[in-house]
Design an enzyme around this catalytic site. Structure first.
Site, PDB file in Angstrom:
ATOM      1  N   ASP A  69     -11.676  35.514  69.663  1.00  0.00           N
ATOM      2  CA  ASP A  69     -11.950  34.597  70.925  1.00  0.00           C
ATOM      3  C   ASP A  69     -10.823  33.888  71.385  1.00  0.00           C
ATOM      4  O   ASP A  69      -9.699  33.716  70.762  1.00  0.00           O
ATOM      5  CB  ASP A  69     -13.022  33.294  70.648  1.00  0.00           C
ATOM      6  CG  ASP A  69     -12.772  32.956  68.984  1.00  0.00           C
ATOM      7  OD1 ASP A  69     -11.709  32.955  68.517  1.00  0.00           O
ATOM      8  OD2 ASP A  69     -13.962  32.746  68.382  1.00  0.00           O
ATOM      9  N   HIS A  71     -22.395  29.143  63.980  1.00  0.00           N
ATOM     10  CA  HIS A  71     -21.597  30.047  64.903  1.00  0.00           C
ATOM     11  C   HIS A  71     -20.459  30.860  64.281  1.00  0.00           C
ATOM     12  O   HIS A  71     -19.873  30.364  63.313  1.00  0.00           O
ATOM     13  CB  HIS A  71     -20.981  29.415  66.185  1.00  0.00           C
ATOM     14  CG  HIS A  71     -19.497  28.493  66.006  1.00  0.00           C
ATOM     15  ND1 HIS A  71     -19.334  27.292  66.518  1.00  0.00           N
ATOM     16  CD2 HIS A  71     -18.603  28.974  65.149  1.00  0.00           C
ATOM     17  CE1 HIS A  71     -18.068  27.089  66.201  1.00  0.00           C
ATOM     18  NE2 HIS A  71     -17.804  27.877  65.498  1.00  0.00           N
ATOM     19  N   ASN A  97     -22.391  24.781  62.474  1.00  0.00           N
ATOM     20  CA  ASN A  97     -23.580  24.844  63.259  1.00  0.00           C
ATOM     21  C   ASN A  97     -24.170  26.358  63.032  1.00  0.00           C
ATOM     22  O   ASN A  97     -24.925  26.831  63.455  1.00  0.00           O
ATOM     23  CB  ASN A  97     -23.705  24.631  64.830  1.00  0.00           C
ATOM     24  CG  ASN A  97     -22.739  25.446  65.578  1.00  0.00           C
ATOM     25  OD1 ASN A  97     -22.125  26.319  64.917  1.00  0.00           O
ATOM     26  ND2 ASN A  97     -22.787  25.090  66.876  1.00  0.00           N
ATOM     27  N   GLU A 124     -22.804  30.789  69.600  1.00  0.00           N
ATOM     28  CA  GLU A 124     -23.255  29.380  69.436  1.00  0.00           C
ATOM     29  C   GLU A 124     -24.803  29.578  68.875  1.00  0.00           C
ATOM     30  O   GLU A 124     -25.478  30.668  69.646  1.00  0.00           O
ATOM     31  CB  GLU A 124     -23.136  28.321  70.539  1.00  0.00           C
ATOM     32  CG  GLU A 124     -21.704  28.093  70.614  1.00  0.00           C
ATOM     33  CD  GLU A 124     -21.004  27.118  69.694  1.00  0.00           C
ATOM     34  OE1 GLU A 124     -21.574  27.334  68.785  1.00  0.00           O
ATOM     35  OE2 GLU A 124     -20.087  26.155  70.178  1.00  0.00           O
TER      36      GLU A 124
HETATM   37  C1  F6R Z   1     -12.353  30.789  65.709  1.00  0.00           C
HETATM   38  C2  F6R Z   1     -13.638  31.069  65.333  1.00  0.00           C
HETATM   39  C3  F6R Z   1     -14.610  30.227  65.008  1.00  0.00           C
HETATM   40  C4  F6R Z   1     -14.120  29.543  63.666  1.00  0.00           C
HETATM   41  C5  F6R Z   1     -15.217  28.329  63.085  1.00  0.00           C
HETATM   42  C6  F6R Z   1     -14.780  27.556  61.983  1.00  0.00           C
HETATM   43  O1  F6R Z   1     -11.427  32.141  66.190  1.00  0.00           O
HETATM   44  O2  F6R Z   1     -14.067  32.288  65.489  1.00  0.00           O
HETATM   45  O3  F6R Z   1     -15.800  30.827  64.556  1.00  0.00           O
HETATM   46  O4  F6R Z   1     -14.015  30.158  62.588  1.00  0.00           O
HETATM   47  O5  F6R Z   1     -15.239  27.230  64.266  1.00  0.00           O
HETATM   48  O6  F6R Z   1     -13.415  26.859  62.260  1.00  0.00           O
HETATM   49  P1  F6R Z   1     -12.931  26.002  61.325  1.00  0.00           P
HETATM   50  O7  F6R Z   1     -12.200  27.200  60.244  1.00  0.00           O
HETATM   51  O8  F6R Z   1     -11.700  25.329  62.013  1.00  0.00           O
HETATM   52  O9  F6R Z   1     -13.762  25.328  60.368  1.00  0.00           O
END
Ligand code: F6R
Length: 233
Positions: free
Chosen positions: A67, A138, A136, A143
């Site tokens: 992303d 994702h 959540n 989402e």
């Molecule tokens: C980022 C991504 C997100 C993160 C998720 C957890 O490229 O794809 O799904 O893996 O938001 O983020 P952290 O590791 O910062 O808790």
């Protein structure tokens, strides 16, 4: 689905890096699907360390990230391109032209999404997809919702995600509200999936992998993946 519970984040980083490195040793031009955020930082540090001590080369590896924020270009310190350069690409021998992220500043975002799916296809698909997980549920920035979104898409980030991302920005108003993300089909099409989660994600790990498969917890779809490893502590 294989769930490995480890004692702490150190062990999670070591185990995850070993798996990614083994993938590259098995296939020197492997396509790695990569994630950003706090969780993989320690994994990338271990991969850079392995390169430095001569255990692995990334010279032929190709990468596709999950992303990118809409509106941030690669020079912006909070962009995911910048994060990848900073945490991994500048520390190993990977060729810049072999590293790919969606372009968050593309003028036609829908075209950028279609082009990104075509790019992943042209690389022969992802050999191993590294994932984190949002509080959540994702994965990528897919989402919670009423349906799984299949292709690469433009998402409006949930308030939960915006709040979680805010720690990287000096002002709440600067936290991007939209992102481009590889869709659920792109993630599920990876030959192998490796999801890592620290101790703060214990509740969502239980919900996602021991509860029903539902778009209200997007990561739960990984229960259907034929070769998924979850490493959590
Ligand atoms: C980022 C991504 C997100 C993160 C998720 C957890 O490229 O794809 O799904 O893996 O938001 O983020 P952290 O590791 O910062 O808790």
């Amino acid at each position: 689905m294989k769930h490995i519970r480890v004692k702490d984040e150190q062990e999670m980083n070591t185990r995850a890096a070993q798996i990614l490195i083994a993938q590259v040793l098995l296939k020197e031009d492997a396509v790695l699907g990569l994630a950003t955020g706090g969780t993989p930082e320690g994994v990338y540090a271990k991969m850079a360390e392995a390169y430095k001590n001569g255990s692995v080369s990334f010279e032929k590896v190709r990468t596709v990230n999950l992303d990118e924020y809409v509106g941030l270009n690669g020079d912006h310190p909070q962009s995911y391109r910048y994060y990848m350069e900073d945490n991994l690409f500048s520390k190993v021998d990977i060729e810049k032209e072999n590293t790919h992220l969606p372009n968050g500043t593309a003028t036609d975002l829908m075209k950028e999404c279609a082009d990104y799916d075509a790019l992943v296809k042209s690389l022969g698909g992802v050999d191993m997809q590294l994932l984190g997980i949002g509080n959540n549920g994702h994965i990528g920035f897919n989402e919670p919702g009423d349906a799984f979104v299949m292709g690469t898409n433009v998402v409006t980030l949930s308030q939960n995600t915006i709040d979680a991302n805010a720690r990287y920005f000096d002002d709440m108003s600067k936290v991007p509200k939209k992102a481009l993300t590889l869709g659920i089909r792109g993630i599920m099409s990876a030959k192998k999936v490796l999801l890592i989660a620290g101790a703060s994600k214990r509740d969502i790990i239980e919900k996602a992998f021991y509860g029903p498969v539902t778009p209200s917890v997007p990561a739960s779809i990984l229960q259907l993946h034929p070769d998924a490893i979850i490493i959590s502590c």
